[in-house]
Design an enzyme around this catalytic site. Structure first.
Site, PDB file in Angstrom:
ATOM      1  N   ARG A 158     -88.529  -3.780  -8.342  1.00  0.00           N
ATOM      2  CA  ARG A 158     -88.482  -3.864  -6.880  1.00  0.00           C
ATOM      3  C   ARG A 158     -87.061  -4.064  -6.391  1.00  0.00           C
ATOM      4  O   ARG A 158     -86.519  -3.278  -5.621  1.00  0.00           O
ATOM      5  CB  ARG A 158     -89.359  -5.031  -6.404  1.00  0.00           C
ATOM      6  CG  ARG A 158     -89.129  -5.464  -4.966  1.00  0.00           C
ATOM      7  CD  ARG A 158     -89.673  -6.879  -4.738  1.00  0.00           C
ATOM      8  NE  ARG A 158     -89.460  -7.347  -3.376  1.00  0.00           N
ATOM      9  CZ  ARG A 158     -88.396  -8.059  -2.995  1.00  0.00           C
ATOM     10  NH1 ARG A 158     -87.447  -8.365  -3.863  1.00  0.00           N
ATOM     11  NH2 ARG A 158     -88.297  -8.451  -1.741  1.00  0.00           N
ATOM     12  N   GLU A 172     -88.494  -4.490   3.012  1.00  0.00           N
ATOM     13  CA  GLU A 172     -89.450  -4.488   1.908  1.00  0.00           C
ATOM     14  C   GLU A 172     -90.710  -5.130   2.475  1.00  0.00           C
ATOM     15  O   GLU A 172     -90.841  -6.341   2.502  1.00  0.00           O
ATOM     16  CB  GLU A 172     -88.872  -5.276   0.723  1.00  0.00           C
ATOM     17  CG  GLU A 172     -89.673  -5.044  -0.534  1.00  0.00           C
ATOM     18  CD  GLU A 172     -90.886  -5.934  -0.592  1.00  0.00           C
ATOM     19  OE1 GLU A 172     -91.950  -5.525  -0.040  1.00  0.00           O
ATOM     20  OE2 GLU A 172     -90.807  -7.027  -1.151  1.00  0.00           O
ATOM     21  N   GLU A 201    -101.369  -7.574   4.682  1.00  0.00           N
ATOM     22  CA  GLU A 201    -100.377  -8.372   5.430  1.00  0.00           C
ATOM     23  C   GLU A 201     -99.929  -7.642   6.691  1.00  0.00           C
ATOM     24  O   GLU A 201     -99.477  -8.256   7.641  1.00  0.00           O
ATOM     25  CB  GLU A 201     -99.112  -8.736   4.633  1.00  0.00           C
ATOM     26  CG  GLU A 201     -99.308  -9.707   3.506  1.00  0.00           C
ATOM     27  CD  GLU A 201     -98.005  -9.965   2.756  1.00  0.00           C
ATOM     28  OE1 GLU A 201     -96.941 -10.086   3.368  1.00  0.00           O
ATOM     29  OE2 GLU A 201     -98.067 -10.022   1.517  1.00  0.00           O
TER      30      GLU A 201
HETATM   31  N1  GJV Z   1     -90.137 -10.914  11.706  1.00  0.00           N
HETATM   32  C1  GJV Z   1     -89.241 -11.547  10.886  1.00  0.00           C
HETATM   33  N2  GJV Z   1     -89.441 -11.740   9.577  1.00  0.00           N
HETATM   34  C2  GJV Z   1     -90.586 -11.272   9.038  1.00  0.00           C
HETATM   35  C3  GJV Z   1     -91.564 -10.618   9.825  1.00  0.00           C
HETATM   36  C4  GJV Z   1     -91.303 -10.443  11.213  1.00  0.00           C
HETATM   37  N3  GJV Z   1     -92.178  -9.843  12.014  1.00  0.00           N
HETATM   38  N4  GJV Z   1     -92.609 -10.297   9.032  1.00  0.00           N
HETATM   39  C5  GJV Z   1     -92.292 -10.721   7.801  1.00  0.00           C
HETATM   40  N5  GJV Z   1     -91.083 -11.326   7.790  1.00  0.00           N
HETATM   41  N6  GJV Z   1     -93.419  -7.173   1.166  1.00  0.00           N
HETATM   42  N7  GJV Z   1     -95.372  -8.076   1.938  1.00  0.00           N
HETATM   43  C6  GJV Z   1     -90.394 -11.915   6.643  1.00  0.00           C
HETATM   44  C7  GJV Z   1     -91.191 -13.014   5.929  1.00  0.00           C
HETATM   45  O1  GJV Z   1     -90.939 -14.284   6.479  1.00  0.00           O
HETATM   46  C8  GJV Z   1     -90.668 -12.901   4.509  1.00  0.00           C
HETATM   47  O2  GJV Z   1     -89.524 -13.643   4.269  1.00  0.00           O
HETATM   48  C9  GJV Z   1     -90.399 -11.427   4.366  1.00  0.00           C
HETATM   49  O3  GJV Z   1     -90.257 -10.895   5.672  1.00  0.00           O
HETATM   50  C10 GJV Z   1     -91.574 -10.753   3.692  1.00  0.00           C
HETATM   51  C11 GJV Z   1     -91.106  -9.810   2.667  1.00  0.00           C
HETATM   52  C12 GJV Z   1     -92.104  -9.496   1.586  1.00  0.00           C
HETATM   53  N8  GJV Z   1     -93.456  -9.271   2.010  1.00  0.00           N
HETATM   54  C13 GJV Z   1     -94.085  -8.136   1.702  1.00  0.00           C
END
Ligand code: GJV
Length: 412
Positions: A100, A190, A199
């Site tokens: 990744r 990512e 998610e």
């Molecule tokens: N705004 C800011 N940060 C975000 C948001 C958002 N809308 N959504 C997720 N994050 N690959 N499934 C941040 C979250 O807090 C985390 O640190 C990261 O993005 C997720 C990355 C991996 N998740 C995934």
């Protein structure tokens, strides 16, 4: 049955929202689609309610419905979601995932010349690793690193510690509430979850794209694909279901359907599918073009498959995973890929296993056709359910069996 079609027995019918499509069988059941508003006239029994949808009356399964007053204040569960990213645990898991993290590093490295003078946004930067790659391996004009969780406190220090404070600016904010000095040339993130979409962080990415990406700007990843394969899962089946056949000389077999329901009604995350358990060549079922896909497209995605079984075995279920593709900023430059499938180096996503209710023996040359439908939950916006429809044709049969279907909530 309650034949009172005027609803007089209950003068104030209550409105519910459908969480899922439902196809009624028989004259007394009402069909409806996810998101439909359904008037309940009589909560006849726990499972079946007498209802009205646009002037049609019938019974509906209560489990498919959601009462708007039970509406959670936050269908995104943001407090819990960002809370979970506020400590190091998940960041440790993601950063330890070499394929990744190394793919993102390679994307920055192989585009380093073209990134000169560009403005980049790293959405959901976490500890800031991609932003730091940009600051150290390329010479962008600016990197806007956006992170809503408390991990951002540490990100600030990491940016300084790695000498990137001149180029990387941290925005401790939800991406949807951003106020930036300018639009961006590249939006990197990512965002991928289990089965690609779980998610639904992708919604944040698309909102930001529409608000902040310059016309003709680049999305990384540029596209994403969900793949599926019919598979054998002997260990899961024997440990969870066959187990109950005979215990210490006693017949426990009546627990098998209970076990089936308890262990296999939801998908199994973190399944490590062995290549030899694939019964066929995988098939790409759904592809998202990250430059054009709309948030509304995510409500329901459907992909079809047609597999030819390549060896004799037992079809226990299907496994899914995703791949993402990163176009080059240079015309004709190489597209990089992060593939989370069983034939690539394992990642922390592993694969997702969907177990059928009963194993199906298969022979080389058999055909397994069908469809996979991803239904976003209209209330719990980070959740979805996955329905798999399948039918089988033996190599020497002319016609397919009837279509079977199973719905897997993930998690609601
Ligand atoms: N705004 C800011 N940060 C975000 C948001 C958002 N809308 N959504 C997720 N994050 N690959 N499934 C941040 C979250 O807090 C985390 O640190 C990261 O993005 C997720 C990355 C991996 N998740 C995934």
């Amino acid at each position: 049955m309650n034949g009172d079609e005027s609803g007089e027995s209950n003068p104030e019918p209550e409105e519910f929202i459908a969480l899922e499509d439902f196809t009624g069988s028989g004259a007394e059941q009402l069909s409806f689609a996810v998101g439909d508003r359904i008037l309940i006239h009589d909560q006849s029994c726990a499972d079946w309610w007498w209802a009205e949808v646009e002037g049609r009356y019938g019974y509906v399964p209560s489990g498919y419905l959601h009462h708007p007053d039970a509406e959670v204040e936050d269908g995104w569960q943001d407090e819990e979601y960002f809370g979970s990213y506020g400590t190091l645990k998940l960041h440790l898991e993601m950063l330890s995932d070499r394929p990744r993290t190394e793919t993102y590093r390679q994307v920055i490295l192989s585009n380093s010349t073209a990134l000169r003078g560009k403005v980049v946004m790293d959405l959901g930067c976490g500890t800031g690793i991609i932003s730091l790659f940009c600051g150290r391996l390329a010479e962008p004009a600016a990197v806007y690193a956006v992170e809503a969780s408390a991990v951002a406190e540490h990100t600030e220090r990491l940016v300084k510690l790695n000498g990137c404070e001149g180029v990387v600016t941290l925005f401790k904010s939800r991406a949807e509430e951003l106020n930036l000095p300018s639009k961006v040339d590249v939006l990197v993130s990512e965002w991928m979850g289990n089965c690609l979409l779980f998610e639904f962080m992708v919604e944040s990415v698309l909102c930001v794209r529409d608000r902040w990406l310059k016309e003709g700007g680049m999305m990384w990843p540029s596209s994403a694909t969900l793949s599926l394969v019919p598979c054998q899962a002997d260990d899961d089946y024997s440990q969870k279901v066959e187990f109950w056949e005979n215990l210490y000389g006693l017949d426990y077999s009546c627990l098998q359907p209970v076990a089936q329901e308890e262990f296999f009604s939801k998908p199994k995350f973190s399944h490590q599918l062995k290549p030899e358990d694939c019964l066929s060549t995988p098939c790409d079922v759904i592809t998202l073009d990250m430059h054009t896909v709309k948030v509304s497209d995510l409500e329901k995605l459907r992909g079809e498959f047609q597999f030819t079984v390549e060896r004799r075995g037992t079809l226990h279920g299907f496994s899914a995973w995703f791949s993402t593709f990163f176009q080059s900023l240079d015309e004709g430059g190489p597209t990089l890929e992060l593939n989370t499938g069983p034939h690539s180096e394992p990642t922390h996503w592993k694969q997702t296993l969907f177990m059928l209710d009963a194993p199906i023996p298969v022979e080389e040359g058999d055909c397994v056709g069908g469809a996979i439908i991803l239904h976003r939950n209209p209330v719990w916006r980070r959740h979805m359910s996955i329905t798999i429809e399948w039918r089988k044709k033996s190599r020497n049969e002319a016609a397919f069996s009837e279509v079977k279907s199973k719905r897997f909530p993930m998690w609601r």
